[in-house]
Write a protein that holds these residues in place. Structure first.
Motif, PDB file in Angstrom:
ATOM      1  N   GLY A  11       0.828  -1.209   0.000  1.00  0.00           N
ATOM      2  CA  GLY A  11       0.000   0.000   0.000  1.00  0.00           C
ATOM      3  C   GLY A  11       0.862   1.258   0.000  1.00  0.00           C
ATOM      4  O   GLY A  11       2.072   1.203   0.244  1.00  0.00           O
ATOM      5  N   GLN A  12       0.208   2.406  -0.262  1.00  0.00           N
ATOM      6  CA  GLN A  12       0.986   3.642  -0.439  1.00  0.00           C
ATOM      7  C   GLN A  12       1.689   4.104   0.840  1.00  0.00           C
ATOM      8  O   GLN A  12       2.826   4.584   0.783  1.00  0.00           O
ATOM      9  CB  GLN A  12       0.124   4.768  -1.021  1.00  0.00           C
ATOM     10  N   LEU A  13       1.039   3.932   1.996  1.00  0.00           N
ATOM     11  CA  LEU A  13       1.698   4.391   3.230  1.00  0.00           C
ATOM     12  C   LEU A  13       2.896   3.497   3.561  1.00  0.00           C
ATOM     13  O   LEU A  13       3.986   3.990   3.874  1.00  0.00           O
ATOM     14  CB  LEU A  13       0.693   4.417   4.401  1.00  0.00           C
ATOM     15  N   ASP A  39      -1.565 -12.331   5.488  1.00  0.00           N
ATOM     16  CA  ASP A  39      -2.952 -11.877   5.375  1.00  0.00           C
ATOM     17  C   ASP A  39      -3.456 -11.654   6.800  1.00  0.00           C
ATOM     18  O   ASP A  39      -3.596 -12.606   7.568  1.00  0.00           O
ATOM     19  CB  ASP A  39      -3.763 -12.964   4.648  1.00  0.00           C
ATOM     20  N   ILE A  40      -3.689 -10.405   7.149  1.00  0.00           N
ATOM     21  CA  ILE A  40      -4.022 -10.120   8.553  1.00  0.00           C
ATOM     22  C   ILE A  40      -5.388 -10.667   8.959  1.00  0.00           C
ATOM     23  O   ILE A  40      -5.714 -10.707  10.138  1.00  0.00           O
ATOM     24  CB  ILE A  40      -3.895  -8.616   8.894  1.00  0.00           C
ATOM     25  N   ALA A  63      -5.462  -2.396   4.939  1.00  0.00           N
ATOM     26  CA  ALA A  63      -6.860  -1.997   5.092  1.00  0.00           C
ATOM     27  C   ALA A  63      -7.603  -2.183   3.777  1.00  0.00           C
ATOM     28  O   ALA A  63      -6.995  -2.284   2.711  1.00  0.00           O
ATOM     29  CB  ALA A  63      -6.954  -0.526   5.528  1.00  0.00           C
ATOM     30  N   THR A  65      -9.492   0.038   1.599  1.00  0.00           N
ATOM     31  CA  THR A  65      -9.536   1.511   1.575  1.00  0.00           C
ATOM     32  C   THR A  65     -10.440   2.092   0.480  1.00  0.00           C
ATOM     33  O   THR A  65     -10.546   3.312   0.383  1.00  0.00           O
ATOM     34  CB  THR A  65      -8.116   2.091   1.382  1.00  0.00           C
ATOM     35  N   ILE A 102      -3.488   2.559  11.891  1.00  0.00           N
ATOM     36  CA  ILE A 102      -3.858   3.773  11.151  1.00  0.00           C
ATOM     37  C   ILE A 102      -5.364   3.779  10.912  1.00  0.00           C
ATOM     38  O   ILE A 102      -5.933   2.795  10.429  1.00  0.00           O
ATOM     39  CB  ILE A 102      -3.121   3.856   9.786  1.00  0.00           C
ATOM     40  N   SER A 103      -5.985   4.894  11.267  1.00  0.00           N
ATOM     41  CA  SER A 103      -7.421   5.022  11.020  1.00  0.00           C
ATOM     42  C   SER A 103      -7.704   6.317  10.246  1.00  0.00           C
ATOM     43  O   SER A 103      -6.794   6.889   9.653  1.00  0.00           O
ATOM     44  CB  SER A 103      -8.205   4.913  12.324  1.00  0.00           C
ATOM     45  N   TYR A 128     -17.154   2.127   4.930  1.00  0.00           N
ATOM     46  CA  TYR A 128     -15.714   2.210   5.205  1.00  0.00           C
ATOM     47  C   TYR A 128     -15.482   2.791   6.607  1.00  0.00           C
ATOM     48  O   TYR A 128     -14.755   2.205   7.424  1.00  0.00           O
ATOM     49  CB  TYR A 128     -15.040   3.075   4.134  1.00  0.00           C
ATOM     50  N   LYS A 132     -13.898   0.931   9.881  1.00  0.00           N
ATOM     51  CA  LYS A 132     -12.665   1.436  10.517  1.00  0.00           C
ATOM     52  C   LYS A 132     -12.935   1.735  12.001  1.00  0.00           C
ATOM     53  O   LYS A 132     -12.067   1.492  12.839  1.00  0.00           O
ATOM     54  CB  LYS A 132     -12.163   2.694   9.802  1.00  0.00           C
ATOM     55  N   SER A 151      -5.786   9.665  10.151  1.00  0.00           N
ATOM     56  CA  SER A 151      -5.286  10.639   9.197  1.00  0.00           C
ATOM     57  C   SER A 151      -6.344  10.901   8.126  1.00  0.00           C
ATOM     58  O   SER A 151      -7.454  10.353   8.207  1.00  0.00           O
ATOM     59  CB  SER A 151      -3.978  10.139   8.585  1.00  0.00           C
ATOM     60  N   LEU A 154      -5.061  10.838   2.228  1.00  0.00           N
ATOM     61  CA  LEU A 154      -3.659  10.461   1.973  1.00  0.00           C
ATOM     62  C   LEU A 154      -3.342  10.401   0.486  1.00  0.00           C
ATOM     63  O   LEU A 154      -4.170   9.945  -0.312  1.00  0.00           O
ATOM     64  CB  LEU A 154      -3.371   9.073   2.564  1.00  0.00           C
TER      65      LEU A 154
HETATM   66  N1  LIG Z   1      -6.047   6.548   1.471  1.00  0.00           N
HETATM   67  C1  LIG Z   1      -6.571   7.509   2.238  1.00  0.00           C
HETATM   68  O1  LIG Z   1      -6.976   8.570   1.754  1.00  0.00           O
HETATM   69  C2  LIG Z   1      -6.638   7.334   3.729  1.00  0.00           C
HETATM   70  C3  LIG Z   1      -7.131   8.369   4.516  1.00  0.00           C
HETATM   71  C4  LIG Z   1      -7.166   8.215   5.890  1.00  0.00           C
HETATM   72  C5  LIG Z   1      -6.729   7.042   6.469  1.00  0.00           C
HETATM   73  N2  LIG Z   1      -6.284   6.028   5.678  1.00  0.00           N
HETATM   74  C6  LIG Z   1      -5.821   4.793   6.325  1.00  0.00           C
HETATM   75  O2  LIG Z   1      -4.417   4.730   6.173  1.00  0.00           O
HETATM   76  C7  LIG Z   1      -4.002   3.362   6.091  1.00  0.00           C
HETATM   77  C8  LIG Z   1      -3.103   3.175   4.877  1.00  0.00           C
HETATM   78  O3  LIG Z   1      -3.857   3.508   3.731  1.00  0.00           O
HETATM   79  P1  LIG Z   1      -3.258   3.467   2.258  1.00  0.00           P
HETATM   80  O4  LIG Z   1      -3.820   4.632   1.543  1.00  0.00           O
HETATM   81  O5  LIG Z   1      -1.781   3.245   2.301  1.00  0.00           O
HETATM   82  O6  LIG Z   1      -3.983   2.167   1.705  1.00  0.00           O
HETATM   83  P2  LIG Z   1      -3.705   1.309   0.393  1.00  0.00           P
HETATM   84  O7  LIG Z   1      -2.721   1.994  -0.484  1.00  0.00           O
HETATM   85  O8  LIG Z   1      -5.040   0.931  -0.144  1.00  0.00           O
HETATM   86  O9  LIG Z   1      -2.993   0.021   0.988  1.00  0.00           O
HETATM   87  C9  LIG Z   1      -3.658  -0.912   1.781  1.00  0.00           C
HETATM   88  C10 LIG Z   1      -2.932  -2.219   1.611  1.00  0.00           C
HETATM   89  O10 LIG Z   1      -3.526  -3.191   2.476  1.00  0.00           O
HETATM   90  C11 LIG Z   1      -3.486  -4.420   1.800  1.00  0.00           C
HETATM   91  N3  LIG Z   1      -4.437  -5.373   2.367  1.00  0.00           N
HETATM   92  C12 LIG Z   1      -5.774  -5.459   2.128  1.00  0.00           C
HETATM   93  N4  LIG Z   1      -6.271  -6.503   2.809  1.00  0.00           N
HETATM   94  C13 LIG Z   1      -5.254  -7.082   3.457  1.00  0.00           C
HETATM   95  C14 LIG Z   1      -5.148  -8.215   4.302  1.00  0.00           C
HETATM   96  N5  LIG Z   1      -6.215  -8.963   4.624  1.00  0.00           N
HETATM   97  N6  LIG Z   1      -3.933  -8.524   4.812  1.00  0.00           N
HETATM   98  C15 LIG Z   1      -2.853  -7.791   4.498  1.00  0.00           C
HETATM   99  N7  LIG Z   1      -2.883  -6.733   3.693  1.00  0.00           N
HETATM  100  C16 LIG Z   1      -4.073  -6.367   3.180  1.00  0.00           C
HETATM  101  C17 LIG Z   1      -3.824  -4.062   0.368  1.00  0.00           C
HETATM  102  O11 LIG Z   1      -3.419  -5.109  -0.486  1.00  0.00           O
HETATM  103  P3  LIG Z   1      -4.245  -5.369  -1.848  1.00  0.00           P
HETATM  104  O12 LIG Z   1      -4.151  -4.082  -2.613  1.00  0.00           O
HETATM  105  O13 LIG Z   1      -3.493  -6.506  -2.443  1.00  0.00           O
HETATM  106  O14 LIG Z   1      -5.635  -5.693  -1.438  1.00  0.00           O
HETATM  107  C18 LIG Z   1      -2.995  -2.798   0.190  1.00  0.00           C
HETATM  108  O15 LIG Z   1      -1.703  -3.087  -0.280  1.00  0.00           O
HETATM  109  C19 LIG Z   1      -5.284   2.539   6.071  1.00  0.00           C
HETATM  110  O16 LIG Z   1      -5.552   2.094   7.372  1.00  0.00           O
HETATM  111  C20 LIG Z   1      -6.361   3.529   5.684  1.00  0.00           C
HETATM  112  O17 LIG Z   1      -7.621   3.174   6.193  1.00  0.00           O
HETATM  113  C21 LIG Z   1      -6.214   6.154   4.315  1.00  0.00           C
END
Ligand SMILES: NC(=O)c1ccc[n+]([C@@H]2O[C@H](COP(=O)([O-])OP(=O)(O)OC[C@H]3O[C@@H](n4cnc5c(N)ncnc54)[C@H](OP(=O)(O)O)[C@@H]3O)[C@@H](O)[C@H]2O)c1
Length: 282
Positions: A11-13, A39-40, A63, A65, A102-103, A128, A132, A151, A154
């Motif tokens: 994921g991006q973070l 796989d969590i 997550a 997302t 992270i939430s 969503y 969360k 946060s 993102l």
């Molecule tokens: N993006 C936003 O704007 C935003 C805003 C506020 C908070 N957040 C929070 O910040 C955190 C990081 O977000 P992000 O934007 O980096 O998300 P992201 O880029 O969507 O990355 C999430 C990663 O989690 C993986 N994942 C999904 N199900 C899983 C599982 N069962 N076991 C292990 N890995 C799994 C996904 O893999 P696959 O792609 O292979 O499914 C993906 O690589 C998350 O908690 C999100 O809720 C995000």
């Protein structure tokens, strides 16, 4: 040596944490695991992994997302954002690991006119946000040694995000209608990654919920306009409504007062966007 598991490593973070801190001079050893590797939502695998690795921290970046998709994939969203977080919390509790979870700003309903503080009552509007919030409840009811870092908005050069979508459309010469009635704070993943690293490096033990957002606020339209100005594009038009399955909070600005009280310095959201633009277009 401090051993830190980072879940959701594709994921991006997580990718940003890897880029910035995989190599560091602080004796912090990061172990990155993607979904295929850990796989969590698999309770037994999580339990075994924690038992056979001497971890100090788990940074949960995994997550579901996709806010729109969550409306129709309700079970999956809750499985990953809530049940799997319970798995991690139990594993952390049994092995004395600090969970840094992270939430999101989407746990709030957006009815307030002020920035949301950690003490404000969540009331999510969409699946969503609800999933969360369930994840947060699982952490709080299982653990004492946890950080929940909420946060917002993102973006980074990795994966799919609004920042990248806007740039692609600008480059294709497409006109975009972007909503100007939802207010929040765009957050560069590098800012959040730095805060996570700070908590670990300083072995901060003021556990609890933290709101992480840079200084300032804008609408999605304002965010897009700022990106467009970098490309000298005038293809961004404001609209008041956005057709979407998921309801979204009108105001999801997070108060950063608590973080500032830790002595942590925050930059302006515009500075984060400038950094990402330079990094992305180099
Ligand atoms: N993006 C936003 O704007 C935003 C805003 C506020 C908070 N957040 C929070 O910040 C955190 C990081 O977000 P992000 O934007 O980096 O998300 P992201 O880029 O969507 O990355 C999430 C990663 O989690 C993986 N994942 C999904 N199900 C899983 C599982 N069962 N076991 C292990 N890995 C799994 C996904 O893999 P696959 O792609 O292979 O499914 C993906 O690589 C998350 O908690 C999100 O809720 C995000």
């Amino acid at each position: 040596m401090i051993n830190v598991l980072v879940t959701g490593a594709n994921g991006q973070l997580a990718l940003t944490i890897k880029e910035l801190f995989y190599k560091n001079g602080d004796q912090i050893n990061f172990i990155f695991k993607n979904k295929a590797e850990l796989d969590i939502s698999n309770h037994d695998k999580v339990k075994d992994f924690f038992k056979s690795n001497q971890l100090d921290y788990c940074v949960n970046c995994a997550a579901f997302t996709n806010v729109e998709l969550a409306e129709t994939k309700v079970e999956e969203a809750f499985e990953i954002n809530a049940e799997a977080v319970r798995n991690l919390s139990i594993a952390c509790q049994n092995t004395n690991v600090v969970l840094l979870h992270i939430s999101t700003d989407y746990v709030f309903d957006g009815k307030s006119s002020k920035p949301y503080k950690e003490t404000n009552q969540p009331n999510p509007l969409n699946v969503y946000g609800k999933s969360k919030l369930e994840g947060e409840i699982a952490v709080i009811s299982t653990l004492s040694n946890y950080f929940i870092v909420r946060s917002s908005w993102l973006y980074s050069k990795y994966g799919h995000n609004f920042f990248k979508t806007v740039i692609k459309k600008i480059q294709n010469g497409e006109t975009m209608n972007i909503v100007n009635t939802q207010i929040g704070t765009p957050t560069n993943c590098d800012d959040l990654a730095n805060f996570i690293y700070f908590l670990i490096k300083t072995k901060n033990d003021q556990f609890g919920i933290y709101h992480f957002a840079p200084i300032g606020q804008t609408s999605w339209y304002g965010f897009a306009l700022y990106i467009a100005s970098y490309f000298k594009s005038n293809h961004i038009k404001p609209v008041e409504t956005y057709r979407s399955l998921a309801k979204r909070p009108k105001n999801s600005v997070l108060s950063n007062e608590k973080i500032k009280s830790l002595g942590y310095d925050l930059g302006k959201w515009e500075d984060g966007v400038k950094r990402c633009l330079i990094n992305y277009t180099l």
